[in-house]
Design a protein around this motif. Structure first.
Motif, PDB file in Angstrom:
ATOM      1  N   ALA A  34       3.468  -3.151   4.238  1.00  0.00           N
ATOM      2  CA  ALA A  34       4.972  -3.116   3.125  1.00  0.00           C
ATOM      3  C   ALA A  34       5.741  -1.624   3.513  1.00  0.00           C
ATOM      4  CB  ALA A  34       4.894  -3.226   2.039  1.00  0.00           C
ATOM      5  N   MET A  37       7.220  -1.691  -1.791  1.00  0.00           N
ATOM      6  CA  MET A  37       6.681  -2.811  -2.972  1.00  0.00           C
ATOM      7  C   MET A  37       7.536  -2.270  -3.825  1.00  0.00           C
ATOM      8  SD  MET A  37       3.993  -4.045  -1.316  1.00  0.00           S
ATOM      9  CE  MET A  37       2.999  -4.890  -3.208  1.00  0.00           C
ATOM     10  N   ARG A  38       8.442  -1.527  -3.257  1.00  0.00           N
ATOM     11  CA  ARG A  38       9.088  -1.466  -4.572  1.00  0.00           C
ATOM     12  C   ARG A  38      10.489  -2.828  -4.838  1.00  0.00           C
ATOM     13  NH1 ARG A  38      11.220   5.024  -4.669  1.00  0.00           N
ATOM     14  NH2 ARG A  38      10.831   3.890  -2.507  1.00  0.00           N
ATOM     15  N   ASP A  40      11.948  -5.916  -4.437  1.00  0.00           N
ATOM     16  CA  ASP A  40      11.608  -7.704  -4.501  1.00  0.00           C
ATOM     17  C   ASP A  40      10.508  -8.541  -3.491  1.00  0.00           C
ATOM     18  OD1 ASP A  40      11.004  -7.554  -7.326  1.00  0.00           O
ATOM     19  OD2 ASP A  40      13.485  -8.038  -7.819  1.00  0.00           O
ATOM     20  N   SER A  43       7.432  -7.075  -2.070  1.00  0.00           N
ATOM     21  CA  SER A  43       6.183  -7.265  -2.969  1.00  0.00           C
ATOM     22  C   SER A  43       6.175  -8.445  -2.871  1.00  0.00           C
ATOM     23  CB  SER A  43       7.154  -6.695  -4.506  1.00  0.00           C
ATOM     24  OG  SER A  43       7.909  -7.282  -5.041  1.00  0.00           O
ATOM     25  N   ASP A  47       2.093 -10.586  -2.374  1.00  0.00           N
ATOM     26  CA  ASP A  47       1.269 -10.839  -3.758  1.00  0.00           C
ATOM     27  C   ASP A  47       0.826 -12.333  -3.069  1.00  0.00           C
ATOM     28  OD1 ASP A  47       1.864  -9.201  -5.058  1.00  0.00           O
ATOM     29  OD2 ASP A  47       4.046 -10.262  -5.868  1.00  0.00           O
ATOM     30  N   ASP A  64       1.346   1.419   1.128  1.00  0.00           N
ATOM     31  CA  ASP A  64       2.585   1.240   1.130  1.00  0.00           C
ATOM     32  C   ASP A  64       3.983   1.906   2.202  1.00  0.00           C
ATOM     33  OD1 ASP A  64       5.386   1.537  -0.143  1.00  0.00           O
ATOM     34  OD2 ASP A  64       5.099   1.481  -1.904  1.00  0.00           O
TER      35      ASP A  64
END
Length: 330
Positions: A34, A37-38, A40, A43, A47, A64
């Motif tokens: 990723a 991950m901060r 949206d 993330s 999810d 991350d």
């Protein structure tokens, strides 16, 4: 209120994704890299990957990059390393071409299946990389819908500033698409195209917003951005400047963050976001990996974006979970 926009099949129209595919493979280990991950959007995809992996019975290793070039390079090297023992890799939110030196040769040597989300400017394979498919909505469609939201809202007299990040090909593609549509509007005015890196919005966006208000005054009616993140850091300055919530419209060409949806519901400056169907795309990513591991071609499916407005703050997705479960025989 935005009118006259249809971005996807009407609710209840049914599944428009792949009708068939290989059954889900057993006991796979997937490395997920990723960008940050901060973010949206990033993330949200992770999810969704976690949920879909649970259905398949696969194990995810999430790495991350934290928005840091050094950390991202290390995460990519780890993902494709032999001792990580990944059966496949998902890249989320990074630029697959620019970061290729950190993963490309090792992935190709190991014949690792690679897929990505928002890792290139278009859906499909990413040229000059081992990424078999980039899962994204069509940025041209997203750009057109964002621009038409501004045109519709302003009665065809929009004064537009566009915020983008030149580091990412998909951001450039969206910004150019928005600009072209605004230029084609006879009574609209493209005031400026601003390059502001997503990683610097917290530090720079309030001052940038203050500058735009001072420089353009009433000529500025709509600020369009390639990501909702810009507006997270803009609304405080708008309040401080005493700008009425219905005086200036904020419209995003991605990704449909929770904070953006909340602003839209409350009529708090933001009037629309052209959202990515993040959970659907996450399930598609694992379905594409499953096809590659079964030595089958990718599906060719490109999901439609969701137009989120105050009148329709939660557009309904087709029942993709049931459709993929049926394909995977889960």
């Amino acid at each position: 209120m935005v009118t006259g926009i249809v971005a996807r099949p009407a609710a209840g129209a049914g599944w428009h994704g792949p009708p068939a595919g290989p059954a889900g493979a057993e006991d796979k280990r997937i490395a997920v890299v990723a960008l940050d991950m901060r973010n949206d959007g990033v993330s949200g995809v992770v999810d969704g990957l976690t949920e879909a992996a649970g259905v398949l019975g696969w194990h995810l290793v999430v790495l991350d990059g934290a928005g840091d070039p050094t950390d991202l390079a290390a995460a990519l090297r780890t993902a494709v390393a032999e001792d990580t023992a990944a059966d496949g890799v998902v890249l989320v939110g990074l630029d697959a071409v620019r970061e290729r030196p950190y993963y490309g040769a090792a992935a190709e040597a190991r014949l690792l299946p690679l897929v990505g989300w928002h890792v290139g400017p278009q859906p499909g394979p990413v040229p000059s990389t081992p990424v078999a498919v980039n899962v994204t909505t069509d940025p041209r469609t997203v750009a057109r819908l964002a621009a038409e939201a501004a045109i519709s809202r302003s009665g065809g007299h929009a004064g537009v500033v566009i915020l983008t990040d030149y580091q990412y090909a998909i951001a450039v593609a969206k910004a150019r698409g928005i600009a072209n549509r605004i230029r084609a509007c006879a009574q609209c005015n493209l005031l400026e195209l601003v390059n502001l890196p997503l990683t610097e919005t917290g530090r720079r966006m309030p001052a940038e917003m203050a500058r735009l208000l001072k420089q353009y005054g009433d000529a500025l009616t709509d600020v369009l951005a390639i990501n909702d993140l810009y507006f997270d850091d803009a609304v405080g300055e708008l309040q401080q400047e005493g700008v009425p919530t219905d005086r200036l419209s904020l419209i995003s060409a991605g990704d449909g963050s929770p904070s953006a949806r909340d602003r839209i519901r409350r009529g708090f400056y933001q009037t629309a976001t052209i959202a990515e169907p993040l959970e659907l795309q996450a399930w598609q990513l694992l379905d594409e990996l499953n096809r590659l591991m079964a030595h089958q071609p990718t599906s060719g499916f490109v999901a439609e974006p969701e137009v989120v407005t105050r009148a329709d703050p939660e557009p309904e997705d087709p029942d993709f979970r049931a459709s993929y479960r049926r394909i995977w025989q889960r």
